[in-house]
Design an enzyme around this catalytic site. Structure first.
Site, PDB file in Angstrom:
ATOM      1  N   PRO A  10       0.810  -1.226   0.000  1.00  0.00           N
ATOM      2  CA  PRO A  10       0.000   0.000   0.000  1.00  0.00           C
ATOM      3  C   PRO A  10       0.841   1.273   0.000  1.00  0.00           C
ATOM      4  CG  PRO A  10      -0.111  -1.106   2.125  1.00  0.00           C
ATOM      5  CD  PRO A  10       0.649  -2.012   1.225  1.00  0.00           C
ATOM      6  N   ALA A  13       4.226   2.335   2.109  1.00  0.00           N
ATOM      7  CA  ALA A  13       4.914   1.147   2.641  1.00  0.00           C
ATOM      8  C   ALA A  13       6.414   1.195   2.371  1.00  0.00           C
ATOM      9  CB  ALA A  13       4.310  -0.131   2.057  1.00  0.00           C
ATOM     10  N   THR A  16       8.755   3.123  -3.360  1.00  0.00           N
ATOM     11  CA  THR A  16       9.563   4.080  -4.122  1.00  0.00           C
ATOM     12  C   THR A  16      10.966   4.190  -3.538  1.00  0.00           C
ATOM     13  OG1 THR A  16       7.514   5.304  -4.475  1.00  0.00           O
ATOM     14  CG2 THR A  16       9.552   6.442  -5.065  1.00  0.00           C
ATOM     15  N   SER A  83      -0.265  -2.409  -7.090  1.00  0.00           N
ATOM     16  CA  SER A  83      -0.781  -3.679  -7.640  1.00  0.00           C
ATOM     17  C   SER A  83      -1.574  -4.455  -6.581  1.00  0.00           C
ATOM     18  CB  SER A  83       0.342  -4.520  -8.251  1.00  0.00           C
ATOM     19  OG  SER A  83       1.477  -4.625  -7.432  1.00  0.00           O
TER      20      SER A  83
END
Ligand SMILES: Nc1ncnc2c1ncn2[C@@H]1O[C@H](COP(=O)(O)OS(=O)(=O)O)[C@@H](OP(=O)(O)O)[C@H]1O
Ligand SMILES: Nc1ncnc2c1ncn2[C@@H]1O[C@H](COP(=O)(O)OP(=O)(O)O)[C@@H](O)[C@H]1O
Length: 174
Positions: A10, A13, A16, A83
């Site tokens: 999510p 988390a 990146t 995803s």
């Protein structure tokens, strides 16, 4: 033939952050690397597509295709993409083959505290709906290659875990 590191989890988390660290490490080892960041791809290709299930599935299919093209041409694709749907990640695994699924797991309280983009604050105020991991669906991976509890470890440790798994799988030379 290269491989794909698929970072799922999510918002907030740590996808990146870890993607950038992996890119730096792998490039330092002389490899070709491309980060496919969901947020960036959305902004470039279809900024108004939104976050319905249908939109996310279409968008995720685009990213699967990009990752497949890169990896089969010798470039490590590091995918940073919420995803949220298990079926879509299974499709990615099936299409790509050489696949390291990494689940960035982090409790909601910590994500709310981090809130790098102010999205949880907006969701808490009721200004946005369907934020993944708050009031939007996130289907946890059942058998990912790696689970990282990003509130309990450093980014350097995360990089080591992911690359250790890639080595074990024979995708990466030690
Ligand atoms: N409702 C809702 N749910 C989830 N995410 C939202 C939403 N609205 C905006 N954002 C921002 O969009 C980024 C997620 O894009 P992704 O392409 O990774 O997501 S997805 O795979 O299509 O679900 C996500 O980026 P990250 O925070 O880096 O995960 C958010 O910044
Ligand atoms: N171990 C860790 N791994 C990744 N991010 C971490 C970690 N510890 C703290 N953070 C911080 O958490 C935030 C995660 O944000 P980001 O990487 O943008 O997440 P995402 O891309 O999943 O939305 C960043 O501000 C990052 O500095």
């Amino acid at each position: 033939m290269s491989f794909v590191i698929w970072l799922t989890g999510p918002s907030g988390a740590g996808k990146t952050t870890l993607a950038k660290a992996l890119e730096k490490e792998l490039k330092g080892r002389g490899m070709k690397v491309e980060v496919l960041d969901g947020d960036e791809i959305r902004r470039t290709l279809y900024p108004d597509i939104g976050f319905s299930r249908e939109a996310r599935e279409m968008h995720n299919r685009v990213v699967i295709h990009m990752a497949k093209l890169l990896s089969r041409n010798g470039i490590v694709a590091v995918v940073s993409l919420i995803s949220p749907y298990r079926s879509v990640r299974m499709k990615a695994r099936g299409e790509i083959g050489r696949f390291v699924e990494v689940y960035l797991k982090c409790p909601l309280e910590v994500r709310i505290e981090r809130d790098p983009k102010g999205l949880y604050a907006k969701a808490l105020r009721g200004e946005i709906k369907g934020l993944t991991g708050y009031d939007g669906v996130y289907e946890e991976p059942e058998n990912p290659e790696v689970v990282l509890e990003s509130h309990r470890m450093s980014v350097e440790e995360e990089v080591r875990e992911v690359l250790k798994k890639a080595e074990e799988l024979g995708y990466l030379e030690v």
